[in-house]
Design an enzyme around this catalytic site. Sequence first.
Site, mmCIF file in Angstrom:
data_model
loop_
_atom_site.group_PDB
_atom_site.id
_atom_site.type_symbol
_atom_site.label_atom_id
_atom_site.label_comp_id
_atom_site.label_asym_id
_atom_site.label_seq_id
_atom_site.Cartn_x
_atom_site.Cartn_y
_atom_site.Cartn_z
ATOM 1 N N HIS A 27 -1.852 17.256 37.802
ATOM 2 C CA HIS A 27 -1.573 17.175 39.188
ATOM 3 C C HIS A 27 -1.992 15.561 39.710
ATOM 4 O O HIS A 27 -1.610 15.005 40.461
ATOM 5 C CB HIS A 27 -2.305 18.087 40.324
ATOM 6 C CG HIS A 27 -1.743 19.492 40.083
ATOM 7 N ND1 HIS A 27 -0.903 19.981 41.148
ATOM 8 C CD2 HIS A 27 -1.939 20.379 39.116
ATOM 9 C CE1 HIS A 27 -0.600 21.167 40.810
ATOM 10 N NE2 HIS A 27 -1.252 21.566 39.728
ATOM 11 N N ASP A 80 -2.381 7.448 42.944
ATOM 12 C CA ASP A 80 -2.101 8.941 43.504
ATOM 13 C C ASP A 80 -1.253 9.543 42.591
ATOM 14 O O ASP A 80 -0.035 9.207 42.413
ATOM 15 C CB ASP A 80 -1.752 9.275 44.846
ATOM 16 C CG ASP A 80 -2.682 10.138 45.436
ATOM 17 O OD1 ASP A 80 -3.022 11.252 44.865
ATOM 18 O OD2 ASP A 80 -2.766 10.321 46.721
#
Length: 466
Positions: free
Chosen positions: A158, A367
């Site tokens: 992730h 991110d």
Amino acid sequence: MSRLVLISNRVAVPKARGAAGAQGGLAGALNAMLKKHGGIWFGWSGAETDAFTGALAVTRTDDVTIATIDLEPQDVEEYYNGYANSTLWPLFHYRIDLAQFHNEFGLGYERVNERFAQSVAPLIESDDLIWVHDYHLIPLGERLRSRGMKNRIGFFLHIPWPPTRLFVSLPFHERLVQTMLHYDLLGFQTDEWLDSFLNYCARELGAAVDYDTGRITHNGHTTVARAYPIGIDYNHLVAQSLSEQAKAAHFRIVESTRHRTAMIGVDRLDYSKGLPERIDAIGHFFDLYPEKARELVYIQIAPPSREDIHSYQKIRELLEQKAGQINGARSEVDMVPIRYVNRGYTLAELTGFYRACKIGLVTPLRDGMNLVAKEYVAAQDPDDPGVLILSRFAGAAVQLQDALLVNPYSVDDVAHAIHVALNMPLEERKMRWEKLSRSVREDNILRWTDRFVGDLETIAQGVLPA
């Protein structure tokens, strides 16, 4: 249809962001996939025990089994606070200056992954599909293989995968990647992270890598690596934005800001989110346009996280200091330019806040994806949408090209984007939002789960996905 076994550090349930950490959209989609296939969700309970026994706490609802284990305090310190969040997390977010390399962290990480394998193995049947999640459990596939499991096993990361020149600073980096090649399917958020991983496998391991198909052959085993950009539960979020709770939250913002333009940021309190840099950029904006301090209010919602880790304590102190300095210099008796809120809210409340704020400021330094950017888009009023300002270093920037993309390290760049957003005509706002909304609606969380599990099923049938 094969059963599905999900394995993650924590077993997620739909809750308010910040209340217990789990993201409702992801939890909802994975729960829906489990109900479709029938299966198990296994992970750490979040609780500690004096002595690890491997005992399972099991609950069953319909065809879904939730199974958890407790960990010893030493496990939590070395595996979770240590290797996962003080070694891998900073390194994978390009913060090698914050990464801590301690042997006991690595040993604790290996030990807990073995404990996960030991505890979950009796629950797994021979034809189950196994889907392991995130950086806490990178070696788990190899641990399951060592127990003789021939199941098809997938892994999804992730967070970003760092460039090879950074990753090789990790002690025993070869071993960590070699454990990943025991999986049949590897998923990354973007092509950038995927390419970094493929590059490492070719250069450092000497693996045979097909960059077009993502096939990696090493020691006689072929692994397929692909990009699977994660999305949000679009329909659920839109429904939440129209709820009574959302309407009340919208009213709170509009009334309390006295009809000033509201700009919002919602981020877990983490150094990867670029919060001090963001506050500096807002301060620079007010320096350039001092009159805007009475016209614009910035609302930063930052629920605390990982408070036992020193670097997270420092980021909170720094953020409070910077916000306080700007407010001290720019406030009047009847207004402050920055509202800093150190707590979480329900998804419905957040959608109301998003809808009331004419600018969404999402500027992480790095991110894997960033779902707040997609939530902000989905929550907007189609007739009067807000403007999304997004870091070009967020994975979401690949899909959300019609946001105002910025370099979060540049106070000038971010300040300029705020000025552009404040003055953007309605027609341009609507045009940008319609394109962003289409992307968020189509590349949603259900498509993500279907794509990954569909490819894993294809592999289970003996065919590598095209």
